[in-house]
Design a protein around this motif. Sequence first.
Motif, PDB file in Angstrom:
ATOM      1  N   GLU A  11       9.299  -0.869  -7.512  1.00  0.00           N
ATOM      2  CA  GLU A  11       8.896  -1.268  -8.867  1.00  0.00           C
ATOM      3  C   GLU A  11       7.603  -2.080  -8.817  1.00  0.00           C
ATOM      4  OE1 GLU A  11       9.115  -0.521 -12.617  1.00  0.00           O
ATOM      5  OE2 GLU A  11      10.661   0.200 -11.261  1.00  0.00           O
ATOM      6  N   GLY A  12       7.499  -2.957  -7.837  1.00  0.00           N
ATOM      7  CA  GLY A  12       6.283  -3.741  -7.661  1.00  0.00           C
ATOM      8  C   GLY A  12       5.102  -2.894  -7.218  1.00  0.00           C
ATOM      9  N   GLU A  13       5.375  -1.865  -6.434  1.00  0.00           N
ATOM     10  CA  GLU A  13       4.309  -0.946  -6.023  1.00  0.00           C
ATOM     11  C   GLU A  13       3.711  -0.236  -7.240  1.00  0.00           C
ATOM     12  OE1 GLU A  13       6.217   0.106  -1.635  1.00  0.00           O
ATOM     13  OE2 GLU A  13       6.409   1.550  -3.258  1.00  0.00           O
ATOM     14  N   LYS A  14       4.579   0.189  -8.160  1.00  0.00           N
ATOM     15  CA  LYS A  14       4.116   0.838  -9.395  1.00  0.00           C
ATOM     16  C   LYS A  14       3.238  -0.117 -10.198  1.00  0.00           C
ATOM     17  CE  LYS A  14       8.120   3.831  -9.918  1.00  0.00           C
ATOM     18  NZ  LYS A  14       9.318   4.107 -10.734  1.00  0.00           N
ATOM     19  N   GLU A  15       3.670  -1.351 -10.296  1.00  0.00           N
ATOM     20  CA  GLU A  15       2.922  -2.361 -11.049  1.00  0.00           C
ATOM     21  C   GLU A  15       1.562  -2.635 -10.389  1.00  0.00           C
ATOM     22  OE1 GLU A  15       2.465  -4.824 -14.313  1.00  0.00           O
ATOM     23  OE2 GLU A  15       4.113  -3.459 -13.914  1.00  0.00           O
ATOM     24  N   LEU A  16       1.547  -2.671  -9.083  1.00  0.00           N
ATOM     25  CA  LEU A  16       0.299  -2.886  -8.343  1.00  0.00           C
ATOM     26  C   LEU A  16      -0.695  -1.776  -8.643  1.00  0.00           C
ATOM     27  CD1 LEU A  16      -0.964  -4.817  -6.232  1.00  0.00           C
ATOM     28  CD2 LEU A  16      -0.050  -3.325  -4.476  1.00  0.00           C
ATOM     29  N   LEU A  17      -0.235  -0.524  -8.620  1.00  0.00           N
ATOM     30  CA  LEU A  17      -1.125   0.604  -8.917  1.00  0.00           C
ATOM     31  C   LEU A  17      -1.551   0.619 -10.381  1.00  0.00           C
ATOM     32  CD1 LEU A  17       0.381   3.530  -6.829  1.00  0.00           C
ATOM     33  CD2 LEU A  17      -1.665   2.179  -6.366  1.00  0.00           C
ATOM     34  N   ASN A  19      -2.114  -2.062 -12.171  1.00  0.00           N
ATOM     35  CA  ASN A  19      -3.130  -3.102 -12.298  1.00  0.00           C
ATOM     36  C   ASN A  19      -4.396  -2.816 -11.493  1.00  0.00           C
ATOM     37  OD1 ASN A  19      -1.677  -4.785 -14.088  1.00  0.00           O
ATOM     38  ND2 ASN A  19      -0.464  -5.554 -12.385  1.00  0.00           N
ATOM     39  N   TYR A  20      -4.273  -2.036 -10.427  1.00  0.00           N
ATOM     40  CA  TYR A  20      -5.401  -1.700  -9.550  1.00  0.00           C
ATOM     41  C   TYR A  20      -5.394  -0.193  -9.281  1.00  0.00           C
ATOM     42  CZ  TYR A  20      -5.252  -6.722  -8.837  1.00  0.00           C
ATOM     43  OH  TYR A  20      -5.234  -8.084  -9.037  1.00  0.00           O
ATOM     44  N   PRO A  21      -5.750   0.614 -10.272  1.00  0.00           N
ATOM     45  CA  PRO A  21      -5.606   2.068 -10.157  1.00  0.00           C
ATOM     46  C   PRO A  21      -6.467   2.724  -9.081  1.00  0.00           C
ATOM     47  CG  PRO A  21      -6.772   1.473 -12.167  1.00  0.00           C
ATOM     48  CD  PRO A  21      -6.282   0.199 -11.561  1.00  0.00           C
ATOM     49  N   LYS A  22      -7.509   2.081  -8.612  1.00  0.00           N
ATOM     50  CA  LYS A  22      -8.377   2.671  -7.584  1.00  0.00           C
ATOM     51  C   LYS A  22      -8.179   1.998  -6.222  1.00  0.00           C
ATOM     52  CE  LYS A  22     -11.691   3.953 -11.042  1.00  0.00           C
ATOM     53  NZ  LYS A  22     -12.298   5.232 -11.084  1.00  0.00           N
ATOM     54  N   LEU A  23      -7.038   1.367  -6.035  1.00  0.00           N
ATOM     55  CA  LEU A  23      -6.751   0.645  -4.807  1.00  0.00           C
ATOM     56  C   LEU A  23      -6.725   1.583  -3.604  1.00  0.00           C
ATOM     57  CD1 LEU A  23      -5.914  -2.095  -3.537  1.00  0.00           C
ATOM     58  CD2 LEU A  23      -3.546  -1.454  -3.990  1.00  0.00           C
ATOM     59  N   LYS A  24      -7.536   1.286  -2.621  1.00  0.00           N
ATOM     60  CA  LYS A  24      -7.544   2.019  -1.355  1.00  0.00           C
ATOM     61  C   LYS A  24      -7.380   0.995  -0.234  1.00  0.00           C
ATOM     62  CE  LYS A  24      -8.187   6.010  -3.199  1.00  0.00           C
ATOM     63  NZ  LYS A  24      -7.000   6.734  -3.531  1.00  0.00           N
ATOM     64  N   VAL A  25      -6.643   1.363   0.786  1.00  0.00           N
ATOM     65  CA  VAL A  25      -6.265   0.429   1.839  1.00  0.00           C
ATOM     66  C   VAL A  25      -6.520   1.050   3.203  1.00  0.00           C
ATOM     67  CG1 VAL A  25      -4.285  -0.808   2.825  1.00  0.00           C
ATOM     68  CG2 VAL A  25      -4.514  -0.602   0.347  1.00  0.00           C
ATOM     69  N   ASP A  26      -7.103   0.276   4.112  1.00  0.00           N
ATOM     70  CA  ASP A  26      -7.254   0.729   5.499  1.00  0.00           C
ATOM     71  C   ASP A  26      -6.006   0.397   6.310  1.00  0.00           C
ATOM     72  OD1 ASP A  26      -9.960   1.704   5.266  1.00  0.00           O
ATOM     73  OD2 ASP A  26     -10.597  -0.393   5.203  1.00  0.00           O
ATOM     74  N   VAL A  27      -5.505  -0.843   6.139  1.00  0.00           N
ATOM     75  CA  VAL A  27      -4.336  -1.306   6.894  1.00  0.00           C
ATOM     76  C   VAL A  27      -3.300  -1.841   5.914  1.00  0.00           C
ATOM     77  CG1 VAL A  27      -3.497  -2.895   8.676  1.00  0.00           C
ATOM     78  CG2 VAL A  27      -5.791  -1.916   8.869  1.00  0.00           C
ATOM     79  N   LEU A  28      -2.109  -1.266   5.976  1.00  0.00           N
ATOM     80  CA  LEU A  28      -0.995  -1.681   5.116  1.00  0.00           C
ATOM     81  C   LEU A  28       0.067  -2.368   5.953  1.00  0.00           C
ATOM     82  CD1 LEU A  28       0.740  -1.553   2.459  1.00  0.00           C
ATOM     83  CD2 LEU A  28       1.582   0.645   3.329  1.00  0.00           C
ATOM     84  N   LYS A  29       0.491  -3.555   5.524  1.00  0.00           N
ATOM     85  CA  LYS A  29       1.688  -4.166   6.086  1.00  0.00           C
ATOM     86  C   LYS A  29       2.816  -3.628   5.214  1.00  0.00           C
ATOM     87  CE  LYS A  29       5.087  -7.188   6.452  1.00  0.00           C
ATOM     88  NZ  LYS A  29       6.242  -6.998   5.540  1.00  0.00           N
TER      89      LYS A  29
END
Length: 80
Positions: A11-17, A19-29
């Motif tokens: 649910e938090g992942e959906k909210e993150l996207l 709020n930040y629709p173009k979020l790109k990540v090199d390293v994910l914890k």
Amino acid sequence: KFLFTGDLEQEGEKELLKNYPKLKVDVLKVGHHGSKTSSNPDFIKEINPKLALISVGEKNRYGHPNQETLETLKKTKSEY
């Protein structure tokens, strides 16, 4: 670019996207120690991490990381 999700669940992942629709990540914890309640395939596909770090003890009593989470990371070619 690093993203540390702590115990963030789907649910938090959906909210993150949202709020930040173009979020790109090199390293994910990876969230919640790689449990099945985190790392939704759509979320992982969208952020497209090159490397995923999973904080977990070997042979832990919760069975983390979940096999589904590992499969999701494999499908997106995220090294873990």
